[in-house]
Design an enzyme around this catalytic site. Structure first.
Site, mmCIF file in Angstrom:
data_model
loop_
_atom_site.group_PDB
_atom_site.id
_atom_site.type_symbol
_atom_site.label_atom_id
_atom_site.label_comp_id
_atom_site.label_asym_id
_atom_site.label_seq_id
_atom_site.Cartn_x
_atom_site.Cartn_y
_atom_site.Cartn_z
ATOM 1 N N GLU A 193 -8.447 0.413 -3.112
ATOM 2 C CA GLU A 193 -9.333 0.406 -1.976
ATOM 3 C C GLU A 193 -10.180 1.585 -2.077
ATOM 4 O OE1 GLU A 193 -6.375 -0.334 1.402
ATOM 5 O OE2 GLU A 193 -8.236 1.004 2.549
ATOM 6 N N THR B 182 -7.145 5.853 9.872
ATOM 7 C CA THR B 182 -6.836 5.059 8.953
ATOM 8 C C THR B 182 -8.151 4.126 9.034
ATOM 9 O OG1 THR B 182 -5.534 3.085 8.299
ATOM 10 C CG2 THR B 182 -5.704 3.605 10.714
ATOM 11 N N THR B 183 -8.206 3.139 8.207
ATOM 12 C CA THR B 183 -9.554 2.475 8.281
ATOM 13 C C THR B 183 -9.530 1.663 9.580
ATOM 14 O OG1 THR B 183 -9.056 1.841 5.814
ATOM 15 C CG2 THR B 183 -10.915 0.618 6.840
ATOM 16 N N ASN C 125 1.038 -1.137 -0.069
ATOM 17 C CA ASN C 125 0.019 0.118 -0.027
ATOM 18 C C ASN C 125 0.880 1.303 0.078
ATOM 19 O OD1 ASN C 125 -1.441 2.229 1.009
ATOM 20 N ND2 ASN C 125 -2.905 0.643 1.614
ATOM 21 N N HIS D 222 -3.903 -5.002 7.429
ATOM 22 C CA HIS D 222 -3.809 -3.694 8.338
ATOM 23 C C HIS D 222 -2.912 -4.134 9.862
ATOM 24 C CE1 HIS D 222 -5.457 -0.345 10.140
ATOM 25 N NE2 HIS D 222 -6.074 0.034 8.837
ATOM 26 N N GLU E 232 -10.907 -9.636 2.388
ATOM 27 C CA GLU E 232 -9.706 -9.361 3.022
ATOM 28 C C GLU E 232 -10.084 -9.275 4.650
ATOM 29 O OE1 GLU E 232 -7.443 -5.625 1.681
ATOM 30 O OE2 GLU E 232 -6.535 -5.808 3.838
ATOM 31 N N ARG F 209 -9.538 8.153 -1.197
ATOM 32 C CA ARG F 209 -10.455 8.572 -0.331
ATOM 33 C C ARG F 209 -11.428 9.464 -0.765
ATOM 34 N NH1 ARG F 209 -10.531 7.575 4.992
ATOM 35 N NH2 ARG F 209 -9.192 6.017 5.811
ATOM 36 N N HIS G 284 -5.645 3.666 -1.824
ATOM 37 C CA HIS G 284 -7.021 3.977 -1.542
ATOM 38 C C HIS G 284 -7.204 5.524 -1.677
ATOM 39 C CE1 HIS G 284 -9.811 3.955 2.537
ATOM 40 N NE2 HIS G 284 -10.451 4.366 1.360
ATOM 41 N N ARG H 63 -7.254 12.759 0.869
ATOM 42 C CA ARG H 63 -6.145 13.413 1.773
ATOM 43 C C ARG H 63 -4.714 12.850 1.420
ATOM 44 N NH1 ARG H 63 -7.609 9.561 7.154
ATOM 45 N NH2 ARG H 63 -9.627 10.558 6.899
ATOM 46 N N HIS H 64 -4.891 11.645 0.711
ATOM 47 C CA HIS H 64 -3.378 11.152 0.349
ATOM 48 C C HIS H 64 -3.519 10.937 -1.213
ATOM 49 C CE1 HIS H 64 -5.520 7.440 1.203
ATOM 50 N NE2 HIS H 64 -4.936 7.613 2.451
ATOM 51 N N ASP I 86 -0.056 4.427 -0.013
ATOM 52 C CA ASP I 86 -0.741 5.677 0.527
ATOM 53 C C ASP I 86 -0.012 6.460 1.225
ATOM 54 O OD1 ASP I 86 -3.241 4.431 -0.560
ATOM 55 O OD2 ASP I 86 -4.180 3.967 1.231
ATOM 56 N N HIS I 87 1.164 5.860 2.107
ATOM 57 C CA HIS I 87 1.719 6.662 3.009
ATOM 58 C C HIS I 87 2.717 7.561 2.128
ATOM 59 C CE1 HIS I 87 -0.028 5.116 6.494
ATOM 60 N NE2 HIS I 87 -0.143 3.795 5.983
ATOM 61 N N ARG J 29 3.238 18.717 2.071
ATOM 62 C CA ARG J 29 3.706 19.812 1.564
ATOM 63 C C ARG J 29 2.955 20.481 0.424
ATOM 64 N NH1 ARG J 29 8.982 21.678 3.240
ATOM 65 N NH2 ARG J 29 8.697 21.558 5.478
HETATM 66 N N1 PXP Z 1 -5.784 -3.208 4.029
HETATM 67 C C1 PXP Z 1 -6.824 -2.185 4.394
HETATM 68 C C2 PXP Z 1 -8.240 -2.623 3.817
HETATM 69 C C3 PXP Z 1 -6.536 -0.989 4.651
HETATM 70 O O1 PXP Z 1 -7.581 0.087 4.780
HETATM 71 C C4 PXP Z 1 -4.951 -0.756 4.900
HETATM 72 C C5 PXP Z 1 -4.573 0.599 5.581
HETATM 73 O O2 PXP Z 1 -4.790 1.725 4.541
HETATM 74 C C6 PXP Z 1 -4.161 -1.697 4.903
HETATM 75 C C7 PXP Z 1 -4.457 -3.168 4.592
HETATM 76 C C8 PXP Z 1 -2.764 -1.790 5.265
HETATM 77 O O3 PXP Z 1 -2.599 -1.473 6.535
HETATM 78 P P1 PXP Z 1 -1.187 -0.925 7.068
HETATM 79 O O4 PXP Z 1 -0.815 0.411 6.422
HETATM 80 O O5 PXP Z 1 -1.363 -0.787 8.582
HETATM 81 O O6 PXP Z 1 -0.186 -1.859 6.687
#
Ligand code: PXP
Length: 388
Positions: free
Chosen positions: A219, A249-250, A156, A340, A300, A194, A192, A198-199, A158-159, A167
Site C-alpha cells: 500500500e 490512518t488513511t 495488514n 478499512h 479497494e 509511508r 503500507h 512511521r511503521h 502495519d500495527h 520503542r
Molecule cells: N485498506 C487500506 C487501504 C488501508 O489504508 C487500511 C489501513 O491501513 C486498511 C485497509 C486496513 O484497515 P484497518 O487497519 O482499519 O483494518
C-alpha cells in the site's frame, strides 16, 4: 441508446443508474434484442400506486409493472419494446425480506418485467408460470456471474511495526507476524510503506518480499520515491492510497477522477513491471468509472464510513452504498477488494457480498491478537469470511 432510464425516485435509498442500465443491456443482449429499445422508470410507492390505479384499477403500490409497446408479434416494426416501471420503496422492502442487496434484487425485478414485455404471463396458467419462471431463472443465472469461492482475507501487519517503532528496537517483528498470519489462513499480506516511515521500514518490505508465501500487497502513496521503491521491489500488487502526514490512518478514498492523467502514468509504469494496481476509493460511481479509465486492475472500496456508523440506519445506508459500488465496479470489469475499519462484528456483511474478492483487515485483528494470540485472531476472521 437501447436503455432509456428515467429516475423519478428521490427517497432515501442510493441508486446506481449506470449499473441498472448495464444490467438491462445485458438482458437485451441475452434475448438477442440488443437492437431494441427499453424504457426503465424508477419511482416511489405513491407514484407506483397512482399508475397501478389508473391502468390496472388496483389501488396499491407494487414492485414492478411492464407495459409493452405495440403488438407482441410486431417487434421488428417496433424497436421500442416497452416500459418497465419499478417502485424502489417496495423493491427495498422485498430485498430486505429476501436478504438481498437492493441492486441485486432490482436485477430480478428487471428480468421479471422484461419477460412480461416478451408476452409471458405467470397469471395465465400454471404452465405459463412454469415457462416464465424457467426463462427468468436462465437469464438471471447468465447475468449474475459471481465469485464462487469464499472471500480472501489479507492481513495488514502495519500495527505490529507501529508497536516496534514505539520503542525503536527490533520487536515485535512484522515479518514474523506475516508468517503467523499466513499459517493461520490469510492469503495475502498488506504493508503500507509511508513516506514518513512511521511503521513499516524499507528493511521490512525487502524481507517480506522474500518470505511472503501468499501475496504481498504494497500500500503506498503515489510519490516518486515510493513508486521507485515499488518498481524495484516488485510486490504482487500495489494499492494506491491518498497519504497525509498528519493523519492517524488513511482517511478517505483516492480522488481518481481528479488526477486521472497522473494515475494513468503511474499505473502504466507498474503495468510495465507486471505489477497490478488497486485504487483505494470511496463507494462512488465517478471514482469507479475513473478507475476503469486509468487502467486499474482492482479497486479497494473504502469501508471506513460503514465501520464508523453510529446508528443501524447509518450503517445500512453505508452498506448499500458499498454493495452498489462493488457491483458496479465488478460489472465494469474491475476486480473488487474492500477494507478499512472492518472488525469481528461488521466484516461478515461485507464478506457476503459476492462481487468482493478480498478483505484487507489490520487493526481489529491485531487488537484481538494482544489477548488471544495472532494465530487465533486470524483464524476467527478467516471463519467469518468462510461462513459469510
Ligand atoms: N485498506 C487500506 C487501504 C488501508 O489504508 C487500511 C489501513 O491501513 C486498511 C485497509 C486496513 O484497515 P484497518 O487497519 O482499519 O483494518
Amino acid at each position: 441508446m437501447p436503455v432509456l432510464l428515467t429516475n423519478n425516485y428521490s427517497g432515501p435509498y442510493h441508486l446506481c443508474p449506470a449499473l441498472l442500465i448495464t444490467k438491462a443491456e445485458k438482458i437485451l443482449l441475452l434475448a438477442g434484442m440488443e437492437d431494441h429499445e427499453l424504457s426503465l422508470l424508477l419511482l416511489d410507492d405513491p407514484a407506483m400506486q397512482e399508475i397501478n390505479r389508473q391502468w390496472r384499477h388496483k389501488d396499491k403500490a407494487t414492485n414492478v409493472l411492464s407495459f409493452p409497446q405495440g403488438q407482441d408479434d410486431a417487434f421488428d416494426q417496433h424497436p421500442m419494446l416497452g416500459d418497465i416501471i419499478i417502485s424502489i420503496d417496495t423493491a427495498q422492502r422485498e430485498a430486505q425480506d429476501n436478504g438481498l442487496t437492493l441492486h441485486r434484487y432490482l436485477t430480478t425485478l428487471l428480468v421479471h418485467g422484461f419477460v412480461h414485455l416478451l408476452g409471458y404471463d405467470h397469471e395465465r396458467s400454471d404452465d405459463d408460470a412454469d415457462e416464465m419462471f424457467a426463462l427468468e431463472h436462465s437469464y438471471l443465472t447468465a447475468i449474475e456471474t459471481r465469485r464462487t469461492k469464499m472471500v480472501n482475507l489479507a492481513i495488514n501487519v502495519d500495527h505490529v511495526a507501529t508497536l516496534r517503532q514505539a520503542r525503536g528496537n527490533t520487536e515485535p517483528d512484522p515479518v514474523t507476524a506475516a508468517a503467523i498470519a499466513e499459517l493461520a489462513g490469510a492469503v495475502g499480506i498488506v504493508v503500507h510503506l509511508r513516506e514518513d516511515r512511521r511503521h513499516m521500514q524499507d528493511r521490512d518490505i525487502e524481507i517480506l518480499r522474500k518470505t511472503v508465501q501468499t501475496k504481498l500487497n504494497l500500500e503506498m502513496g503515489a510519490t516518486e520515491e515510493i513508486i521507485k521503491i515499488a518498481l524495484n521491489l516488485g510486490p504482487d500488487m500495489v494499492t494506491l492510497v491518498p497519504e497525509k502526514r498528519a493523519e492517524l490512518t488513511t482517511e478517505g478514498g483516492l480522488d481518481v477522477a481528479g488526477q486521472k492523467a497522473k494515475l494513468k502514468k503511474v499505473i502504466a509504469r507498474m503495468t510495465k513491471k507486471n505489477i497490478p494496481v488497486s485504487l483505494f476509493i470511496d463507494p462512488d460511481s465517478a471514482q469507479i468509472q475513473a478507475s476503469k479509465e486509468v487502467g486499474a486492475t482492482f479497486v479497494e472500496i473504502h469501508t471506513g464510513r460503514y465501520a464508523d456508523a453510529t446508528s443501524e440506519e447509518e450503517e445500512d445506508k453505508e452498506f448499500l452504498l458499498i454493495a452498489a459500488a462493488a457491483e458496479e465496479a465488478y460489472e465494469s470489469g474491475l476486480r473488487v477488494n474492500a477494507g478499512h475499519g472492518l472488525n469481528y462484528v461488521n466484516a461478515g456483511r461485507i464478506a457476503a457480498l459476492p462481487t468482493i474478492e478480498e478483505l484487507s483487515i489490520g487493526h481489529a485483528i491485531m487488537a484481538r491478537a494482544i489477548f488471544t494470540g495472532l494465530d487465533q485472531a486470524v483464524r476467527e476472521m478467516v471463519d467469518i469470511c468462510r461462513f459469510a
